[in-house]
Design a protein around this motif. Structure first.
Motif, short mmCIF file in Angstrom:
data_model
loop_
_atom_site.label_atom_id
_atom_site.label_comp_id
_atom_site.label_asym_id
_atom_site.label_seq_id
_atom_site.Cartn_x
_atom_site.Cartn_y
_atom_site.Cartn_z
N UNK A 51 0.72 -1.06 0.06
CA UNK A 51 -0.03 0.01 0.06
C UNK A 51 0.72 1.22 -0.09
N UNK A 52 1.94 1.22 0.83
CA UNK A 52 2.87 2.62 0.72
C UNK A 52 3.46 2.74 -0.54
N UNK A 53 3.78 1.55 -1.31
CA UNK A 53 4.46 1.66 -2.47
C UNK A 53 3.64 2.03 -3.53
N UNK A 54 2.40 1.65 -3.33
CA UNK A 54 1.50 1.96 -4.39
C UNK A 54 0.34 3.51 -4.21
N UNK A 55 1.01 3.92 -2.92
CA UNK A 55 0.12 5.06 -2.77
C UNK A 55 -1.44 4.57 -2.06
N UNK A 66 -3.97 -10.20 11.71
CA UNK A 66 -3.96 -10.42 10.37
C UNK A 66 -4.81 -9.35 9.56
N UNK A 67 -5.42 -8.53 10.16
CA UNK A 67 -6.25 -7.67 9.52
C UNK A 67 -5.81 -6.07 9.18
N UNK A 68 -6.23 -5.91 7.85
CA UNK A 68 -5.70 -4.61 7.30
C UNK A 68 -6.66 -3.88 6.58
N UNK A 69 -7.29 -2.72 6.79
CA UNK A 69 -8.34 -2.06 6.10
C UNK A 69 -7.70 -1.14 4.91
N UNK A 70 -8.09 -1.72 3.67
CA UNK A 70 -7.76 -0.69 2.55
C UNK A 70 -8.77 0.03 1.96
N UNK A 71 -8.33 1.24 1.68
CA UNK A 71 -9.33 2.23 0.88
C UNK A 71 -8.54 2.50 -0.40
#
Length: 451
Positions: A51-55, A66-71
Motif C-alpha cells: 500500500x505504501x509503495x502504490x500510494x 492479520x487484519x488491514x483495512x484498504x481504501x
C-alpha cells in the motif's frame, strides 16, 4: 472494478486475492453485498508495504490478527491474511495466538460457518469451497466449519450470537450438531465483552431490515432462548420463561410475549428494545406483590440496569426506559380525552407516537387480538387532532414569552412566571385555539391570582 484492480496488484506481488464471507455468500442467495471482506496469503506487513509503495491508503485495524483495512478507488475493503487461530479457554472472542498460513483450506476451517467460508478468486471468478458451504447455502443451513462444532463454538462464544443473527437475517436453520454445540457452550458468552453482546443483539433485533426476511427478530430471539443464551446475556428477561399470564389476554408466557411484541413493531432500535424489555418487570412484580400491577415501574428500573450493563448510549437508555415506564397508561381505554391530551403533551410528539406503536405491538404480541387496538387508535386520533390544531407541546411554542407575561402583569422575573407558563401550556393542550397572545395574557392573570 476496484476489486479487480486490487486483485491485479496482489497478483503482481505473487498472491491471489479472494472475496470471502458475505461478498461471496450473498450473491449465491440473490442478496445484495453488504460486506467487503477479502483475503490472501499476503501477510499484514506485506500488505501495508504494498500500500505504501502504490500510494494506497490503509488502516491497521488489527494487524496482530492479520487484519488491514484498504481504501482503494472509493471502496473500503477488510483484508485478512490466511491464518490459524489458537484461543484461550472460556470462549473469549479474540484468539490468543495467530499463525499465518499459505493454505486456503486451513484458513477455511478456522472460520465460523461453512456458508461464510466460500472463496471467490477475484480475477477469475472461480469458487473454492473447502467446507461444503455451497451445499449448505442450497439447504439453507448454518453449519460449523469444524468436524467437531464444539471447537468452533467453544473457541469463540460470540459465534453463538452470530449464528442467531445469521439465522434471523438469512432465514436459515442451524444444523443439529452445530445447534447442540452452541447450547453446550452458551455459558462462554459470560466472557464476551458487553459491547460485543450489544452489537450482535442490535443486529438480531433489526435483522428483518437487513434483507427483508420476515419475522427475523423473532427467529433469532427464539434461537437464543432455545440455546439458553438468553439466560447468560439477558438473565432478567429469561426469568419470564414459563411465567404464565391471564389466558384471556395472553397466549404466551412473559418471555415469548416479549419476543412476539418485538416481531410486531417497526424496525427501530429504540422501539425494538422497548418491546423486548417492556414486561421485564413482571417476574419481579409477581414475586414482590403476588401480582403484576407495578411491573411498568419495576421494569423501567430493571431495563435501565440491563442497558447500562450492555453500554448503550445514554439517549437510548433514556428513551427506552421512558417508554417502558409509560406503556401501561390507559390500558382499559377509560381515560377522559383531556387526560389523554395532557399526557400526550407531556410525552411529546415523537415519544407519543412511539408509545402508540408500543401499545399496538404489546396487544398484537399477546397472540389474542389482531386488527385495530382501541386505546392506541384513540391516542393517535387525539394526537393528530392536537397537531392539526397547532397545540403547543413545549413552552417555547406558546404565543407568549416569560417577558410578555412579566410585563403584562407588572411582576419581576421569578418562579411564578414558570408556574404561569406551565399552566398556560396545559390549558392549550385542551384548548389549542387559545394559543394566541391576547388570550394567554388574559389567562395569565387568572393563573397569577391562583399562584
Amino acid at each position: 472494478m476496484p476489486l479487480i484492480r486490487l486483485a491485479q496488484l496482489f497478483a503482481a506481488a505473487g498472491h491471489t486475492l479472494y472475496g470471502v464471507g458475505g461478498m461471496v455468500r450473498n450473491p449465491l442467495l440473490g442478496l445484495p453485498v453488504t460486506d467487503n471482506d477479502v483475503t490472501s496469503s499476503m501477510t499484514p506487513g506485506e500488505v501495508m508495504a504494498m500500500c505504501r509503495d502504490k500510494g494506497i491508503k490503509y488502516l491497521d485495524i488489527g494487524a496482530a490478527f492479520g487484519m488491514v483495512e484498504l481504501h482503494y478507488m472509493g471502496g473500503v475493503f477488510q483484508h485478512t491474511t490466511f491464518r490459524r487461530d489458537t484461543y484461550p479457554t472460556g470462549g473469549g472472542h479474540r484468539p490468543q495466538a495467530v499463525s499465518y498460513s499459505g493454505d486456503i483450506n486451513e484458513d477455511a476451517f478456522r472460520r465460523d460457518f461453512t456458508v461464510n467460508a466460500i472463496y471467490k478468486n477475484l480475477l477469475t471468478g472461480e469458487l473454492t469451497d473447502p467446507t461444503g458451504g455451497m451445499r449448505d447455502i442450497k439447504n439453507r443451513l448454518l453449519r460449523a466449519t469444524s468436524k467437531d462444532p464444539a471447537v468452533i463454538m467453544g473457541d469463540d462464544a460470540l459465534r453463538i450470537m452470530r449464528m442467531a443473527r445469521f439465522a434471523s437475517e438469512l432465514g436459515f436453520e442451524a444444523e443439529r450438531g452445530t445447534l447442540e454445540a452452541a447450547r453446550a457452550c452458551a455459558a462462554g458468552l459470560a466472557d464476551i465483552s458487553p459491547e460485543r453482546i450489544r452489537e450482535e443483539l442490535d443486529r438480531i433485533l433489526l435483522s428483518d431490515a437487513k434483507y427483508g426476511v420476515p419475522h427475523g427478530p423473532y427467529r433469532g430471539l427464539e434461537l437464543l432462548d432455545e440455546l439458553r443464551a438468553i439466560d447468560v446475556i439477558l438473565p432478567e428477561l429469561a426469568k419470564g420463561r414459563g411465567v404464565a399470564q391471564k389466558p384471556q389476554y395472553h397466549k404466551y408466557d412473559v418471555l415469548h410475549h416479549c419476543f412476539h411484541a418485538v416481531d410486531c413493531i417497526e424496525p427501530s432500535l429504540t422501539l425494538r428494545l422497548a418491546a423486548l424489555l417492556h414486561d421485564v418487570g413482571k417476574p419481579a412484580a409477581l414475586e414482590a406483590t403476588g401480582c403484576m400491577y407495578t411491573h411498568d415501574r419495576l421494569g423501567a428500573d430493571i431495563a435501565r440496569g440491563i442497558l447500562e450493563r450492555l453500554r448503550y448510549p445514554s439517549g437510548v437508555i433514556r428513551d427506552v426506559t421512558a417508554l417502558i415506564r409509560s406503556h401501561m397508561f390507559d390500558l382499559r381505554t377509560e381515560a377522559k380525552e383531556n387526560t389523554i391530551r395532557l399526557w400526550l403533551q407531556e410525552m411529546g410528539i415523537e415519544r407519543s407516537r412511539q408509545l402508540i406503536a408500543l401499545r399496538r405491538a404489546d396487544v398484537h404480541g399477546s397472540g389474542r387480538i389482531e386488527g385495530p387496538v382501541e386505546s392506541a387508535d384513540r391516542w393517535e386520533r387525539i394526537l393528530e387532532s392536537m397537531i392539526a390544531a397547532g397545540a403547543p407541546f413545549e413552552e417555547r411554542q406558546l404565543a407568549v414569552t416569560g417577558a410578555d407575561i412579566a410585563g403584562y402583569l407588572g411582576i419581576p422575573p421569578s418562579p411564578r412566571i414558570g408556574y404561569i407558563k406551565a399552566g398556560l401550556l396545559r390549558h392549550c393542550a385542551k384548548r389549542p385555539e387559545d394559543n394566541n397572545k391576547t388570550v394567554l395574557l388574559r389567562l395569565s392573570r387568572d393563573l397569577v391570582n391562583n399562584s
